[in-house]
Design a protein around this motif. Structure first.
Motif, PDB file in Angstrom:
ATOM      1  N   GLY A 209      21.393  43.634  20.025  1.00 52.80           N
ATOM      2  CA  GLY A 209      22.066  44.806  20.222  1.00 52.80           C
ATOM      3  C   GLY A 209      22.298  46.158  19.726  1.00 52.80           C
ATOM      4  O   GLY A 209      22.645  44.868  19.268  1.00 52.80           O
ATOM      5  N   PRO A 210      23.434  47.187  20.489  1.00 59.31           N
ATOM      6  CA  PRO A 210      23.190  47.890  20.424  1.00 59.31           C
ATOM      7  C   PRO A 210      25.161  47.137  19.234  1.00 59.31           C
ATOM      8  O   PRO A 210      25.441  47.251  17.609  1.00 59.31           O
ATOM      9  CB  PRO A 210      24.643  48.822  20.622  1.00 59.31           C
ATOM     10  N   GLU A 211      25.719  46.315  20.368  1.00 59.65           N
ATOM     11  CA  GLU A 211      27.226  45.973  19.320  1.00 59.65           C
ATOM     12  C   GLU A 211      26.755  44.835  18.769  1.00 59.65           C
ATOM     13  O   GLU A 211      27.810  44.054  17.984  1.00 59.65           O
ATOM     14  CB  GLU A 211      28.283  44.703  21.137  1.00 59.65           C
ATOM     15  N   ARG A 212      26.434  43.845  19.158  1.00 63.41           N
ATOM     16  CA  ARG A 212      25.258  42.754  18.031  1.00 63.41           C
ATOM     17  C   ARG A 212      25.159  43.396  16.616  1.00 63.41           C
ATOM     18  O   ARG A 212      25.605  42.937  15.446  1.00 63.41           O
ATOM     19  CB  ARG A 212      24.972  42.310  18.554  1.00 63.41           C
ATOM     20  N   LEU A 213      24.321  44.238  16.663  1.00 65.13           N
ATOM     21  CA  LEU A 213      23.965  45.689  14.885  1.00 65.13           C
ATOM     22  C   LEU A 213      25.685  46.034  14.485  1.00 65.13           C
ATOM     23  O   LEU A 213      25.589  45.322  13.486  1.00 65.13           O
ATOM     24  CB  LEU A 213      22.918  46.215  15.367  1.00 65.13           C
ATOM     25  N   ARG A 214      26.682  46.238  14.846  1.00 61.76           N
ATOM     26  CA  ARG A 214      27.764  46.897  15.165  1.00 61.76           C
ATOM     27  C   ARG A 214      28.365  46.031  14.050  1.00 61.76           C
ATOM     28  O   ARG A 214      29.184  45.664  13.349  1.00 61.76           O
ATOM     29  CB  ARG A 214      28.757  47.144  15.434  1.00 61.76           C
ATOM     30  N   ALA A 215      28.128  44.532  14.598  1.00 58.66           N
ATOM     31  CA  ALA A 215      29.663  43.346  14.734  1.00 58.66           C
ATOM     32  C   ALA A 215      28.681  42.951  13.571  1.00 58.66           C
ATOM     33  O   ALA A 215      29.249  42.093  12.159  1.00 58.66           O
ATOM     34  CB  ALA A 215      29.065  42.592  15.633  1.00 58.66           C
ATOM     35  N   ASN A 216      27.515  43.119  13.144  1.00 59.21           N
ATOM     36  CA  ASN A 216      26.871  42.711  11.851  1.00 59.21           C
ATOM     37  C   ASN A 216      27.056  43.147  10.407  1.00 59.21           C
ATOM     38  O   ASN A 216      26.541  42.580   9.869  1.00 59.21           O
ATOM     39  CB  ASN A 216      24.504  42.660  12.453  1.00 59.21           C
ATOM     40  N   HIS A 217      27.222  44.441  11.102  1.00 54.95           N
ATOM     41  CA  HIS A 217      27.533  45.571  10.128  1.00 54.95           C
ATOM     42  C   HIS A 217      29.007  45.148   9.369  1.00 54.95           C
ATOM     43  O   HIS A 217      28.791  45.808   8.292  1.00 54.95           O
ATOM     44  CB  HIS A 217      27.137  47.550  10.552  1.00 54.95           C
ATOM     45  N   ILE A 218      29.282  44.977  10.326  1.00 56.42           N
ATOM     46  CA  ILE A 218      31.357  44.453  10.289  1.00 56.42           C
ATOM     47  C   ILE A 218      31.082  44.132   8.884  1.00 56.42           C
ATOM     48  O   ILE A 218      31.534  43.428   8.184  1.00 56.42           O
ATOM     49  CB  ILE A 218      31.825  44.696  10.784  1.00 56.42           C
ATOM     50  N   ALA A 219      29.960  42.475   9.380  1.00 61.37           N
ATOM     51  CA  ALA A 219      30.448  41.082   8.928  1.00 61.37           C
ATOM     52  C   ALA A 219      30.011  41.593   7.235  1.00 61.37           C
ATOM     53  O   ALA A 219      29.941  41.061   6.646  1.00 61.37           O
ATOM     54  CB  ALA A 219      29.247  40.176   9.593  1.00 61.37           C
ATOM     55  N   PHE A 220      29.167  42.564   7.226  1.00 61.40           N
ATOM     56  CA  PHE A 220      28.368  42.498   5.898  1.00 61.40           C
ATOM     57  C   PHE A 220      29.440  43.952   5.377  1.00 61.40           C
ATOM     58  O   PHE A 220      29.653  43.395   3.584  1.00 61.40           O
ATOM     59  CB  PHE A 220      27.166  43.192   6.355  1.00 61.40           C
ATOM     60  N   LEU A 221      30.277  44.371   5.727  1.00 59.90           N
ATOM     61  CA  LEU A 221      31.117  45.112   5.269  1.00 59.90           C
ATOM     62  C   LEU A 221      32.207  44.961   4.927  1.00 59.90           C
ATOM     63  O   LEU A 221      33.177  44.243   3.063  1.00 59.90           O
ATOM     64  CB  LEU A 221      31.683  46.322   6.059  1.00 59.90           C
ATOM     65  N   GLU A 222      32.706  43.847   5.518  1.00 60.87           N
ATOM     66  CA  GLU A 222      33.810  42.636   4.879  1.00 60.87           C
ATOM     67  C   GLU A 222      33.533  41.072   4.198  1.00 60.87           C
ATOM     68  O   GLU A 222      34.137  41.242   3.365  1.00 60.87           O
ATOM     69  CB  GLU A 222      34.282  41.330   6.447  1.00 60.87           C
ATOM     70  N   ALA A 223      32.698  41.108   3.775  1.00 59.50           N
ATOM     71  CA  ALA A 223      31.436  40.446   2.860  1.00 59.50           C
ATOM     72  C   ALA A 223      31.602  41.192   1.541  1.00 59.50           C
ATOM     73  O   ALA A 223      32.135  40.972   0.324  1.00 59.50           O
ATOM     74  CB  ALA A 223      30.281  39.678   2.931  1.00 59.50           C
ATOM     75  N   MET A 224      30.912  42.693   1.188  1.00 62.37           N
ATOM     76  CA  MET A 224      30.714  43.435  -0.013  1.00 62.37           C
ATOM     77  C   MET A 224      32.050  44.298  -0.204  1.00 62.37           C
ATOM     78  O   MET A 224      32.705  44.056  -1.277  1.00 62.37           O
ATOM     79  CB  MET A 224      29.568  44.034   0.581  1.00 62.37           C
ATOM     80  N   CYS A 225      32.598  44.497   0.762  1.00 62.64           N
ATOM     81  CA  CYS A 225      33.877  45.292   0.240  1.00 62.64           C
ATOM     82  C   CYS A 225      34.690  45.014  -0.694  1.00 62.64           C
ATOM     83  O   CYS A 225      35.136  45.938  -2.144  1.00 62.64           O
ATOM     84  CB  CYS A 225      35.014  45.552   1.513  1.00 62.64           C
TER      85      CYS A 225
END
Length: 394
Positions: A209-225
């Protein structure tokens, strides 16, 4: 301090693009934004292939500093079991791109579909053709052709009724054409589907859902930034297009609040924004000039276009200085941003009309040459006029 102008670019889809690099240069661009579109999502981009692509561009007298885009695999968006391997692949691609002079990498986090339209050749009063989106056409496909379970619950009674009339009036060819337009893949999209494949792919998001998608997006950024910081790249997220959920799939980069939430969660300077005035401009509640002013320090790339909002959730691509966006105010804020921060930001005119000689040519929808050249000329003239007025104290 000398005046800073936007770096003028056009999108190029590689050697198979019907628009050659020589024509892009003649149109006034100094750079292209491009990608290795032939590679499947999730694989490492080999440095040698990146270097060969860059050599083609530079041989034509153009530069390449901005990638559009390195796609984010669906298993990253849903936090699938192969996510860590895909993170490693994405990080390796960033390092290879940085080694070849790339400083900005565009991506999006839209589930399954990239940008979506329902008409790729909508005729304007002057005979040119534009891209258009109609919510009732989406509903007709969703409810009556795709037959997604529970689809009707996502639309108002008025839209459901209009969609039923729309579907009943279409013959089989029209229904197939609508299906292809929505899910067969538009320029820059890295995935395409049949209706059966699309329905099955939607089910993979059942628990996202929306909040899980945002959490997964944040996880992507935390790994890539951290990787991006290390190699001198800024990741810039493209907003949702259109900026609201479709086909029951969440979208979480649609408003200023959405972007701010990402910046607050991952404050790295490598976590940036591709500011698309067309995508954000579909929503009347997005204050485009104010967003440039408030988010400007994190904006690394501009897509400049205007949409004309229509009743009942429809919109079409307007001429670059027309439509529902106040492009004079938007460009004025960009001028202020560039002078304030003493930097030139890459800009491309987006989604030009198909017009004049291009009406008889094979072109990628939204990416014919003459409509984008018109947009580039108008935007360049507007920017220079604003700078001249400021230089003369007006």
């Amino acid at each position: 301090m000398p005046s800073r102008l936007m770096t003028q670019a056009m999108r190029w889809f590689g050697p198979s693009d019907p628009i050659p690099l020589a024509h892009i240069r003649q149109a006034g661009a100094t750079e292209v934004v491009t990608a290795l579109h032939h590679l499947p999502n999730g694989v490492v981009w080999p440095r040698a292939e990146i270097a060969a692509h860059r050599a083609l561009i530079e041989a034509a007298g153009l530069a390449w500093t901005t990638v559009e885009s390195v796609p984010v695999h669906e298993a990253i968006k849903t936090a699938g079991p192969e996510r860590d391997e895909l993170f490693d692949n994405y990080a390796a691609t960033l390092r290879h791109l940085a080694a070849e002079g790339i400083t900005t990498v565009t991506y999006n986090f839209m589930p399954l579909l990239d940008w979506t339209r329902t008409d790729l050749a909508w005729e304007l009063p002057d005979g040119a053709r534009a891209l258009r989106f109609e919510l009732e056409a989406v509903a007709a496909y969703d409810i009556h052709i795709l037959r997604r379970p529970g689809a009707a619950g996502d639309y108002t009674p008025e839209t459901i009724e209009a969609a039923a009339r729309r579907h009943a009036a279409m013959d089989d060819d029209a229904r197939r054409h609508l299906e292809r337009t929505i899910i067969a893949g538009l320029p820059g999209s890295e995935e395409s589907f049949t209706s059966g494949q699309f329905l099955a792919a939607i089910q993979t998001y059942a628990d996202t859902g929306p909040e899980r998608l945002r959490a997964n997006h944040i996880a992507f950024l935390e790994a890539m930034c951290p990787v991006a910081e290390e190699c001198g790249i800024q990741l810039v997220v493209h907003p949702d297009d259109p900026p609201f959920p479709i086909f029951g799939l969440p979208r979480m980069v649609s408003t200023e609040a959405d972007v701010t939430a990402l910046f607050d969660a991952v404050p790295s300077a490598a976590n940036g924004l591709c500011f698309c005035t067309g995508s954000f401009g579909v929503r009347a509640d997005n204050d485009l000039p104010g967003m440039v002013q408030r988010l400007g320090s994190r904006i690394g790339f501009f897509h400049l276009r205007s949409v004309q909002r229509e009743p009942n959730g429809a919109f079409h691509e307007a001429a670059h200085l027309e439509g529902s966006a106040d492009m004079v105010e938007v460009v004025d804020e960009i001028v202020r941003l560039q002078q304030r921060e003493n930097r030139s930001i890459v800009m491309r005119p987006d989604h030009g009309h198909q017009m004049i000689d291009d009406l008889t040519k094979v072109t990628n929808p939204g990416y014919s040459l003459l409509g984008r050249m018109r947009g580039l000329a108008e935007l360049r003239g507007l920017e220079r006029g604003l700078l001249h007025r400021k230089a003369n104290g007006r």
